[in-house]
Design an enzyme around this catalytic site. Structure first.
Site, PDB file in Angstrom:
ATOM      1  N   GLU A 268       0.847  -1.063   0.109  1.00 49.56           N
ATOM      2  CA  GLU A 268       0.004   0.019   0.103  1.00 49.56           C
ATOM      3  C   GLU A 268       0.836   1.301  -0.015  1.00 49.56           C
ATOM      4  O   GLU A 268       1.340   1.678   1.113  1.00 49.56           O
ATOM      5  CB  GLU A 268      -0.887  -0.082   1.257  1.00 49.56           C
ATOM      6  CG  GLU A 268      -1.869  -1.184   1.310  1.00 49.56           C
ATOM      7  CD  GLU A 268      -3.196  -0.781   0.599  1.00 49.56           C
ATOM      8  OE1 GLU A 268      -3.266   0.213  -0.232  1.00 49.56           O
ATOM      9  OE2 GLU A 268      -4.098  -1.391   0.770  1.00 49.56           O
ATOM     10  N   CYS A 302      -2.159   9.156   2.390  1.00 48.63           N
ATOM     11  CA  CYS A 302      -1.983   8.632   1.147  1.00 48.63           C
ATOM     12  C   CYS A 302      -2.947   9.209   0.195  1.00 48.63           C
ATOM     13  O   CYS A 302      -2.683   9.209  -0.963  1.00 48.63           O
ATOM     14  CB  CYS A 302      -1.961   7.264   1.210  1.00 48.63           C
ATOM     15  SG  CYS A 302      -3.366   6.448   2.193  1.00 48.63           S
TER      16      CYS A 302
END
Ligand code: NAD
Length: 512
Positions: A268, A302
């Site tokens: 990720e 993110c």
């Protein structure tokens, strides 16, 4: 100083079992023979407490215990594992306020966002409890008479969960809640910037596991440097799955190491998320979505909005109104409810932001506002920055983990989608439009190439129900939500023959 007095900070730490000096390793008992590293709060540059790092020898013990805990845990029925996860969620509810305060103190996000982060942990526990009774396999018809084919899912082993600083507790829970019901044990290596929240959460998990009569090494912890302890985890075949959340360069390194030994991987990694603002949009919705996406968590999500691609006919109005919101942004102590933006995580992050803005200028972009450092209480505060960017600005292809937003103009939707996709990362994206044809084109196979594509809501702030993750350099992993649980289990296909004779598939004859 921040709004919490020294006494109230102490009471938060006390409630969570944080001492002045804490061992950074846990697998049934606490160890940490390495150097004690102080944890500095980005709010005021003051130390909160210190954490003793684990050494390579410590890690050997931790991994051995965590692996042994797996041998017992995998035999506990999944719904019983779910009961422990339910209690974990309840314990997190009880400590929500203090854990959130510690998140704010340690990494600087606003208390509202920290409360949201702990809520996300609670939500994913609820999700996993339901899942513990739904780890379904399939059965399929066999081409051979009186045969049956089935797939079943088994626990995988130790999951190494390596987490980023920006969601210091939620990322662990996305992984851990699923891994636990799947019958895996977890060895958590948190970011060296946020070890205290990890110690606090591990204490909570320990209590819960012991109360249920389980081995507390099911939730183990190893605080240490990525290049040392991280590399040992990457290389160790006892770690069946490495779930890595962090930057693209870090993921590239971890990915290579784990792949080398054919370990399982979930990556990720970074995003470079864009919002397309159509001329057929509700500009109020567009402004709010972009504003929160860009300044929330001081641009350190993110999924933070890093680029906004605006139709040329509404560009001037949109930019002027966004600038007005930026100018009003209250920045300061994240524990003070009046502030929408806290500090960046550390001085290095501030320097990286300033460097990116300088690079943007040198590459021909125009800074419209912001991008200054603020001398507030010795903390790492900055003003959010708006940059008008020409097409193809090189620095806008990179993820700068700070509140810098690049504004770009477009004429046709095809052009906007092409610009949105023309970066190496592929995490989150959004279009703000009231035109059904536009939104459908954005969501179609020829539209956004990201793992997340939203309509009339921004790029950041995912719910735990949907699979979360992104494409291209974002790594392709899905840590939580939907059927992400399958990554935490091993699939086994079984053929069962009850015919009383042996028959090969594809009609192959075996004459003996
Ligand atoms: P980082 O890459 O600096 O560190 C992440 C983690 O990797 C830390 O725990 C670090 O100690 C560890 N690490 C470093 N070297 C290692 C090695 N050799 N082996 C194993 N582990 C090692 O990232 P960060 O600054 O903490 O976090 C910000 C980054 O994380 C951003 O790029 C952000 O986009 C990304 N992120 C992605 C997601 C997502 O779900 N896609 C979520 C949160 C953050």
């Amino acid at each position: 100083m921040h709004t919490m007095t020294e006494e109230s900070t102490r009471s938060v730490l006390r409630d969570l079992g944080i001492e002045d000096r804490n061992p950074g390793g846990f697998a049934g008992e606490w160890i940490g023979s390495g150097r004690a590293v102080p944890v500095i709060s980005p709010l005021d540059g003051e130390p909160l407490a210190s954490v003793a790092q684990v050494t390579g020898e410590d890690l050997e013990i931790l991994l051995d215990r965590c692996r042994r805990a797996f041998l017992g845990w995998r035999q506990v029925p999944a719904p019983k594992r779910g009961e422990a996860v339910r209690s974990l969620g309840e314990e997190l509810r009880a400590h929500k306020e203090n854990l959130a305060r510690l998140v704010s103190l340690e990494m600087g996000k606003t208390l509202r966002e920290s409360l949201g982060e702990v809520q996300e942990m609670i939500d994913v526990c609820d999700f996993a409890v339901g899942l513990s009774r739904q780890l379904y396999g399939l059965t399929m018809p066999s081409e051979r008479a009186q045969h049956r084919i089935q797939e079943q899912w088994h626990p995988l082993g130790v999951v190494g969960v390596i987490t980023a600083f920006n969601f210091p507790v939620a990322v662990w829970s996305w992984n851990a809640a699923l891994a636990l019901v799947c019958g895996d044990t977890v060895l958590w290596k948190p970011s060296s910037k946020t070890p205290l929240t990890a110690v606090a959460v591990t204490r909570i998990a320990r209590r819960v596991l012991e109360r249920h009569g389980h081995d507390p090494a099911v939730c183990s912890l190893a605080v240490g440097k990525g290049s040392e302890i991280g590399d040992l985890i990457n290389a160790d075949p006892r770690v069946a799955l490495v779930s890595y959340t962090g930057s693209v360069p870090g993921g590239r390194h971890v990915g290579r190491m784990v792949q080398e030994r054919f370990g399982r991987l979930i990556l990720e990694l970074g995003g470079n998320n864009a919002v397309i603002v159509s001329d057929k949009s509700d500009l109020d919705i567009a402004l709010r979505s972009v504003y929160f996406g860009a300044i929330g968590t001081s641009g350190q999500r993110c999924t933070s909005t890093r680029r906004v691609i605006v139709h040329e006919s509404v560009y001037d109005e949109f930019t002027a109104r966004l600038g007005a919101l930026y100018a009003r942004t209250s920045i300061g102590d994240p524990l003070d409810d009046a502030n929408l933006m806290g500090p960046l995580v550390d001085r290095k992050a501030v320097a990286t932001m300033i460097e990116a803005i300088e690079a943007a200028k040198a590459q021909g972009a125009r800074v419209l506002m912001g991008g200054e450092t603020l001398r507030l209480r010795g903390g790492c505060y900055v003003t959010p920055c708006l940059v008008e960017a020409p097409a193809g600005l090189p620095i806008a292809r990179e993820e700068t983990f700070a509140p810098v937003l690049y504004l770009m103009k477009y004429r046709t939707l095809e052009e906007a989608i092409a610009v949105q996709n023309a970066v190496p990362q592929g995490l989150s994206s959004a279009i703000i439009t009231n035109d059904l044809r536009e939104s459908e084109r954005f969501l179609s196979a020829a539209g956004s190439d990201c793992g997340i594509a939203n309509v009339n809501t921004g790029t950041s702030g995912a719910e735990i129900g949907g699979a979360f993750g992104g494409e291209k350099e974002t790594g392709g992993g899905r840590e939580s939500g939907s059927d992400a649980w399958k990554a935490y289990m091993r699939r086994q296909t079984n053929v069962l023959n009850f015919s009383g004779r042996i028959e090969l598939a594809q009609g192959i004859r075996l004459d003996v």
